[in-house]
Write an enzyme that holds these catalytic residues in place. Structure first.
Site, PDB file in Angstrom:
ATOM      1  N   LYS A 292       7.181  -6.608  -9.083  1.00  0.00           N
ATOM      2  CA  LYS A 292       5.822  -6.248  -8.685  1.00  0.00           C
ATOM      3  C   LYS A 292       5.624  -6.238  -7.164  1.00  0.00           C
ATOM      4  O   LYS A 292       4.856  -5.454  -6.624  1.00  0.00           O
ATOM      5  CB  LYS A 292       4.817  -7.215  -9.314  1.00  0.00           C
ATOM      6  CG  LYS A 292       4.680  -7.058 -10.823  1.00  0.00           C
ATOM      7  CD  LYS A 292       3.951  -5.783 -11.173  1.00  0.00           C
ATOM      8  CE  LYS A 292       3.724  -5.648 -12.668  1.00  0.00           C
ATOM      9  NZ  LYS A 292       3.164  -4.350 -13.052  1.00  0.00           N
ATOM     10  N   GLU A 314      -5.925  -6.269 -10.406  1.00  0.00           N
ATOM     11  CA  GLU A 314      -5.987  -6.769 -11.778  1.00  0.00           C
ATOM     12  C   GLU A 314      -4.643  -7.396 -12.097  1.00  0.00           C
ATOM     13  O   GLU A 314      -3.642  -7.070 -11.460  1.00  0.00           O
ATOM     14  CB  GLU A 314      -6.262  -5.610 -12.751  1.00  0.00           C
ATOM     15  CG  GLU A 314      -5.040  -4.781 -13.153  1.00  0.00           C
ATOM     16  CD  GLU A 314      -4.358  -4.031 -12.015  1.00  0.00           C
ATOM     17  OE1 GLU A 314      -5.049  -3.674 -11.049  1.00  0.00           O
ATOM     18  OE2 GLU A 314      -3.131  -3.793 -12.097  1.00  0.00           O
ATOM     19  N   SER A 577      13.339  -6.898 -14.957  1.00  0.00           N
ATOM     20  CA  SER A 577      12.154  -6.794 -14.091  1.00  0.00           C
ATOM     21  C   SER A 577      11.589  -8.122 -13.621  1.00  0.00           C
ATOM     22  O   SER A 577      10.907  -8.189 -12.605  1.00  0.00           O
ATOM     23  CB  SER A 577      11.063  -6.000 -14.801  1.00  0.00           C
ATOM     24  OG  SER A 577      10.787  -6.602 -16.049  1.00  0.00           O
TER      25      SER A 577
END
Ligand SMILES: O=C(O)c1ccccc1NCC(=O)[C@H](O)[C@H](O)COP(=O)(O)O
Length: 599
Positions: A292, A314, A577
């Protein structure tokens, strides 16, 4: 359309050729015309070419000379610039020369017809007395008159500013571009950094059209009140992102703060078990524990450039929230994170991390990720001076494009690392999990147009595809508008969103980003649904076989392995990830329940 083929022409120094070769141009051209300032010289060690097809450029040369050079330097294409007769071309053709015939544009296109039988490509260049390398453009509108079957390259004064216009050349025979004097430090000596920037920009504009559509998905479906915010972003992002200074700051932060490049790790035990060569792209090793942060660093810098001081975001699993709070801390920006209260419970540690980093958390009642996005959008309408930092490849244009671009560093690195480890830049399979789809978008990005790479997206089936506790947006989805873009989403007969479910907080989103909808619709990627059960088992398997506890999101990708009919020596890259620490409670609770059930 943006074409993939690039010819770089006119280097004359061995060192320069070497460093330009590292950019992997499709063609490298050397000039055998003694009156050109880029003339390669009489005896040149041409064996130094490492990549790219070799093109020899000839002006008014004899057939004998051309053939001699082609043989001596193992040249693959002869580019001819004079007013050659048809007999001349025929003779070269008979001697197996692949001809690139240059047409200097001021001639009527009918002249081309006679060359088409003998030329592999046509190269359109500006008419000039030097025969080439003039640095001048001709009007590309003329190309619309070209109606022959032979593919063509565009040439003549193409520079970094032309990427946008290249993208807008819509012609079915448009095959490539030729770069020369606009990328020079001096004649014959190319500027590698400028060429790199060109490649970067070209890749950046790939895939999405100017209105933000991927095929039929995407676009900007927003309330009027959001229009000024979106327009401000849309009008400025390409310019800002391509600035040298912006790129420099971004690359420095990615390297020194985030810890990139992340390793590409060969998994010996998994490879033995599944009888293939399995690699993990270790995005879990990024600062904050997931992919991220690649996007939050980029977007926060973009926001700063736009003069914003407050970021809103968010979060579902909390990873995007933590990554945003982290970047806001280092860049000294205010940070507000919207989070569904269900997720607040599931991801308590991440909530504490965000608070410690200085972010304000706004809980969204009885909600998960989709409700957090809704609330963030509402807040943005009321607070237009803030910057909404979306964490996935969702939302109105240009967000899917921006996020996929900042995440594309993943596939850029995979390419380089595979080349080092396997001697080949692409794998047979590339696997990534998809909620909204940002890690998959980044992992697929540079392989999208390489059809030999099988792209596999792991979706969350939750308790099973036949239950109403699932988040498989391709299986259960249909076309509709979600959070500002037209995409595939789970909706009822009235268009109301169906509450998704997955054990993984990061995957229970009711839709997928428009790029993924397009990949699904066009069969470019295969979407496979993985149940909670399968994901948890796979998470345990990776832990004890390879010593890596994956985030449950990433465990969905591991669970794909037994479903593929892998063959020995096939290369598989799995995008890991995120790391699993945040999911320890879910792993343990699930296994306890499982064993209780067994007793
Ligand atoms: O580059 C030269 O000096 C040259 C001289 C004579 C014939 C061909 C030459 N270059 C080969 C090319 O095809 C050029 O790349 C093409 O003309 C575009 O050059 P530029 O306008 O500088 O981008």
């Amino acid at each position: 359309m943006i074409t993939n083929k690039v010819k770089i022409c006119g280097m004359k120094h061995p060192q320069n050729i070497n460093s330009i070769s590292l950019l992997n141009p499709d063609f490298i051209g050397v000039i055998f015309y003694p009156y050109s300032p880029r003339f390669i010289g009489i005896s040149f060690p041409i064996e130094i070419f490492t990549t790219g097809k070799k093109v020899g450029v000839f002006v008014k040369n004899s057939i004998e000379n051309i053939l001699k050079k082609i043989q001596k330097y193992a040249i693959e294409f002869g580019q001819i610039h004079g007013d050659e007769s048809i007999e001349f071309c025929e003779e070269l053709y008979k001697n197996n020369v692949s001809i690139i015939k240059v047409i200097r544009v001021n001639e009527a296109f009918s002249v081309i017809q006679k060359y088409t039988n003998y030329s592999l490509y046509i190269l359109f260049d500006t008419h000039c007395k030097e025969f080439g390398g003039s640095g001048r453009k001709f009007s590309w509108e003329k190309i619309s008159e070209y109606a022959f079957d032979t593919k063509f390259l565009l040439s003549g004064g193409i520079g970094i500013k032309d990427v946008e216009s290249i993208k807008n050349v819509f012609h079915t025979k448009f095959f490539g571009i030729d770069l020369n004097s606009k990328f020079e430090i001096e004649p014959g000596n190319k500027n590698r950094d400028e060429l790199k920037r060109f490649y970067h920009k070209k890749k950046f504009m790939k895939f999405v059209d100017t209105k933000g559509f991927y095929g039929e998905f995407g676009g900007t479906f927003i309330p009027e009140m959001l229009w000024p915010n979106i327009k401000e972003l849309e009008n400025n992002y390409p310019k800002i992102i391509m600035e040298k200074k912006f790129q420099y700051t971004l690359q420095s932060l990615l390297k020194d703060f985030v810890g990139r490049p992340t390793p590409l790790f060969y998994c010996e035990e998994l490879s033995k078990k599944y009888e293939a060569k399995i690699y993990l792209k270790r995005e879990d090793l990024n600062h904050t524990g997931a992919h991220k942060i690649n996007n939050t660093v980029g977007q926060a810098l973009l926001a700063k450039k736009l003069g914003k001081k407050k970021i809103i975001a968010e979060t579902g699993a909390g990873q995007h929230g933590v990554a945003t709070a982290t970047v806001c801390a280092i860049l000294n920006m205010d940070c507000i994170v919207f989070m569904g209260d269900t997720d607040i419970q599931r991801q308590a540690i991440n909530v504490d991390r965000m608070k410690m980093l200085g972010a304000t958390i706004i809980p969204v009642k009885t909600g998960t990720l989709k409700d957090a996005v809704n609330e963030a959008l509402r807040y943005w309408i009321d607070n237009p001076e803030s910057y909404y930092l979306i964490g996935s490849v969702v939302g109105p244009h240009p967000y899917p494009h921006i996020v996929s671009f900042f995440q594309s560093i993943i596939s850029e690195e995979i390419q380089q690392q595979l080349k080092e480890k396997e001697g080949c830049e692409y794998p047979d399979y590339l696997i990534a999990s998809v909620g909204g789809g940002s890690n998959a978008a980044g992992a697929f990005y540079h392989f999208l147009d390489n059809l030999s790479v099988k792209l596999i997206a792991a979706e969350a089936a939750g308790l099973g595809l036949k239950t109403n506790k699932t988040a498989s947006s391709t299986f259960h989805g249909s076309k509709g508008v979600l959070h500002g873009s037209l995409t595939l989403l789970m909706q009822d007969e009235y268009g109301q969103i169906i509450e998704p479910y997955s054990i993984s907080a990061g995957l229970d989103y009711p839709g997928i980003g428009p790029m993924h909808s397009h990949l699904f619709y066009t069969n470019r990627a295969q979407f496979i649904s993985i149940t909670d059960d399968e994901a948890i088992q796979a998470g345990y398997e990776l832990s004890f076989l390879q010593g890596i506890i994956p985030a449950i999101e990433s465990a969905h990708s591991i669970a794909i392995l037994p479903k593929l009919n892998l063959k020995n020596n096939e290369v598989v890259v799995l995008n890991l990830s995120g790391r699993g620490e945040k999911d320890m409670d879910s792993y343990i609770n699930y296994m306890n329940l499982y064993h209780e059930h067994d007793r």
